[in-house]
Design an enzyme around this catalytic site. Structure first.
Site, mmCIF file in Angstrom:
data_model
loop_
_atom_site.group_PDB
_atom_site.id
_atom_site.type_symbol
_atom_site.label_atom_id
_atom_site.label_comp_id
_atom_site.label_asym_id
_atom_site.label_seq_id
_atom_site.Cartn_x
_atom_site.Cartn_y
_atom_site.Cartn_z
ATOM 1 N N CYS A 167 0.806 -1.225 0.000
ATOM 2 C CA CYS A 167 0.000 0.000 0.000
ATOM 3 C C CYS A 167 0.836 1.271 0.000
ATOM 4 O O CYS A 167 0.283 2.373 -0.073
ATOM 5 C CB CYS A 167 -0.950 -0.014 1.186
ATOM 6 S SG CYS A 167 -1.935 -1.515 1.267
ATOM 7 N N HIS A 307 -2.867 7.904 6.093
ATOM 8 C CA HIS A 307 -3.080 6.583 5.492
ATOM 9 C C HIS A 307 -4.488 6.118 5.844
ATOM 10 O O HIS A 307 -5.202 5.618 4.986
ATOM 11 C CB HIS A 307 -2.021 5.599 6.000
ATOM 12 C CG HIS A 307 -2.046 4.278 5.311
ATOM 13 N ND1 HIS A 307 -1.932 4.157 3.935
ATOM 14 C CD2 HIS A 307 -2.195 3.015 5.789
ATOM 15 C CE1 HIS A 307 -2.003 2.874 3.609
ATOM 16 N NE2 HIS A 307 -2.167 2.163 4.711
ATOM 17 N N GLU A 318 -1.323 5.270 13.609
ATOM 18 C CA GLU A 318 -1.000 6.489 12.858
ATOM 19 C C GLU A 318 -1.215 7.733 13.720
ATOM 20 O O GLU A 318 -0.432 8.688 13.637
ATOM 21 C CB GLU A 318 -1.841 6.580 11.589
ATOM 22 C CG GLU A 318 -1.441 7.750 10.712
ATOM 23 C CD GLU A 318 -2.031 7.701 9.316
ATOM 24 O OE1 GLU A 318 -1.568 8.474 8.462
ATOM 25 O OE2 GLU A 318 -2.952 6.892 9.079
ATOM 26 N N LYS A 340 -9.598 7.956 2.207
ATOM 27 C CA LYS A 340 -10.043 6.578 1.987
ATOM 28 C C LYS A 340 -11.482 6.377 2.469
ATOM 29 O O LYS A 340 -12.148 5.425 2.042
ATOM 30 C CB LYS A 340 -9.125 5.592 2.709
ATOM 31 C CG LYS A 340 -7.768 5.369 2.051
ATOM 32 C CD LYS A 340 -6.986 4.290 2.784
ATOM 33 C CE LYS A 340 -5.624 4.043 2.131
ATOM 34 N NZ LYS A 340 -4.679 5.144 2.383
ATOM 35 N N HIS A 345 -9.766 1.843 -0.333
ATOM 36 C CA HIS A 345 -8.318 1.624 -0.307
ATOM 37 C C HIS A 345 -7.863 1.067 -1.649
ATOM 38 O O HIS A 345 -8.122 -0.088 -1.976
ATOM 39 C CB HIS A 345 -7.969 0.658 0.821
ATOM 40 C CG HIS A 345 -6.514 0.629 1.166
ATOM 41 N ND1 HIS A 345 -5.530 1.164 0.358
ATOM 42 C CD2 HIS A 345 -5.860 0.129 2.256
ATOM 43 C CE1 HIS A 345 -4.353 0.987 0.919
ATOM 44 N NE2 HIS A 345 -4.526 0.371 2.072
ATOM 45 N N PHE A 405 1.705 -3.334 4.114
ATOM 46 C CA PHE A 405 2.014 -4.638 4.691
ATOM 47 C C PHE A 405 3.508 -4.906 4.523
ATOM 48 O O PHE A 405 4.100 -4.606 3.491
ATOM 49 C CB PHE A 405 1.233 -5.739 3.975
ATOM 50 C CG PHE A 405 -0.201 -5.899 4.432
ATOM 51 C CD1 PHE A 405 -0.774 -5.038 5.346
ATOM 52 C CD2 PHE A 405 -0.979 -6.936 3.935
ATOM 53 C CE1 PHE A 405 -2.085 -5.190 5.761
ATOM 54 C CE2 PHE A 405 -2.295 -7.101 4.335
ATOM 55 C CZ PHE A 405 -2.854 -6.230 5.254
#
Length: 417
Positions: A167, A307, A318, A340, A345, A405
């Site tokens: 991502c 994010h 975050e 998002k 996403h 990830f």
């Protein structure tokens, strides 16, 4: 010591769940519209999750002839269309025999690449045998093909590569493309990402990992970053592309300059295959590195595009990372939002789309909202621009966070030109 070459953004392009171009996407974001809805691309009757943020109304035959459609995975189709928009917006075209072509290149990030083709070809192999597998399968599947195809279509003879950092991929792509220009290896770079992961396998796998929201009864309210009732992200598809250009070159040709790429920071959590490191120390290092690269203080930031995936672990981490990077006093003053909540996403394309939305926020002096924010989470206590876009008087520097990830952390900083 030589002065560092400066890098500016001169073109934007996007194909997203909110619109088939940048303008329609941005309009939907400012209106706080969700791109989520029931999945239409395959039968979802046996799936636990039956909704996603699909690109709606995209007809490949409006952009490619039938032979090309057969040769291109949807991921590459989306990448090519977004790049065409960005190149047109920048007013650029490279003559294959001209002197500029070797000074132009591209970096395209993907998470999966041609995943749909891979699934289809495995089905062919198992059901019909090896002799029926398509000879076009491999070039349709491989992750570098969007970058390769973009270079072929636009005569980009300079540095061409791809980034595959989950991502974070397209945020890395922008940062690496900027670095290529900074070090003098190119003057113009196409940078962005593409993803076409709304397919049976991805939906099933992410659902089994409990990463997705299960709100099948209300898809539009499913993605709710930083909200106490969040239960996972909403899978999306699309592509986003920026044209990066050496500043003096852009000025010399009278290009419209959207923003300057001033900061790029990376770090690794080195912790877990999917979970972020608790406490946000890894993500904070990326933010600090980006601010240092930009020569800015935390108080210089006017907005952070988070994010903000709407997963329990990401949003808490975050929030902690922003406090660590900026210091709590500043962190509580800087608006943060997750687009998002509207786009879903886009995995490997998320960072590039969010970079575009951050740049447009700076251009138009309006902050995108975090929609579906109704129940505050005590562990997520920053200013998340809840539910409605917010006009501001001044916005000179913005940051965009992307985490992937494997523990990949990326922060980009853009500044008003």
């Amino acid at each position: 010591m030589a002065t560092r070459r400066r890098v500016v953004v001169t073109g934007l392009g996007a194909v997203t769940p909110l619109g088939l171009d940048v303008d329609s996407t941005w309009k939907a974001v400012l209106e706080g519209r969700s791109g989520a809805g029931p999945i239409t691309q395959f039968d979802v009757s046996e799936h636990k999750v039956r909704f996603a943020c699909e690109v709606k109304g995209f007809d490949p035959e409006e952009h490619f002839d039938r032979r090309e459609v057969r040769r291109l995975d949807r991921c590459s189709q989306l990448a090519l269309v977004a790049t065409r928009q960005a190149m047109s917006d920048a007013g650029l075209a490279f003559d294959p025999d001209g002197e500029d072509a070797p000074r132009a290149g591209c970096v395209i990030g993907v998470g999966f690449g041609g995943m749909r083709t891979f699934i289809d070809e495995i089905d062919v192999l198992r059901e019909r045998g090896p002799d029926r597998v398509s000879p076009l399968g491999v070039p349709k599947i491989i992750a570098n093909m969007p970058a390769g195809l973009v270079s072929m279509e636009h005569n980009l003879y300079g540095p061409v590569t791809c980034v595959v950092t989950a991502c974070s991929a397209s945020a890395n792509a922008i940062g690496e493309a900027a670095e290529i220009i900074r070090r003098g290896a190119a003057d113009v770079m196409v940078a962005g990402g593409a993803e076409a992961a709304v397919n049976e396998y991805a939906i099933a796998a992410f659902a089994q990992a409990k990463a997705l929201s299960f709100r099948n009864d209300d898809p539009a309210a499913a993605c709710r970053p930083f909200d106490a009732d969040r239960d996972g992200f909403v899978l999306a598809e699309g592509a986003a592309c920026l044209i990066l250009e050496e500043r003096e070159r852009a000025l010399a040709r009278g290009a419209h300059i959207y923003a300057e790429v001033t900061g790029y920071g990376m770090s690794a959590d080195a912790y877990h295959i999917t979970l972020p490191r608790p406490g946000g120390t890894g993500a904070a290092r990326a933010m600090v590195a980006a601010l240092k690269d930009a020569g800015l203080q935390p108080s210089d930031l006017g907005y952070i595009n988070a994010h903000g995936t709407s997963t329990v672990a990401n949003d808490v981490t975050e929030t902690a990372a922003i406090k660590l990077a900026l210091g709590e006093e500043v962190a509580f003053r800087v608006p943060v939002s997750s687009t998002k909540s509207m786009t879903g996403h886009l995995l490997g394309a998320a960072g590039a789309l969010e970079a575009i939305l951050s740049i447009l926020a700076m251009r138009d002096l309006v902050l995108p909202p975090t929609i579906n924010y109704t129940t505050p989470d005590p562990e997520c206590d920053l200013d998340y621009v809840p539910n409605q876009a917010r006009p501001v008087q001044r916005l000179d520097h913005v940051a965009s966070n992307s985490f992937g990830f494997g523990g990949h952390n990326v922060t980009l900083v853009f500044s008003r030109p």
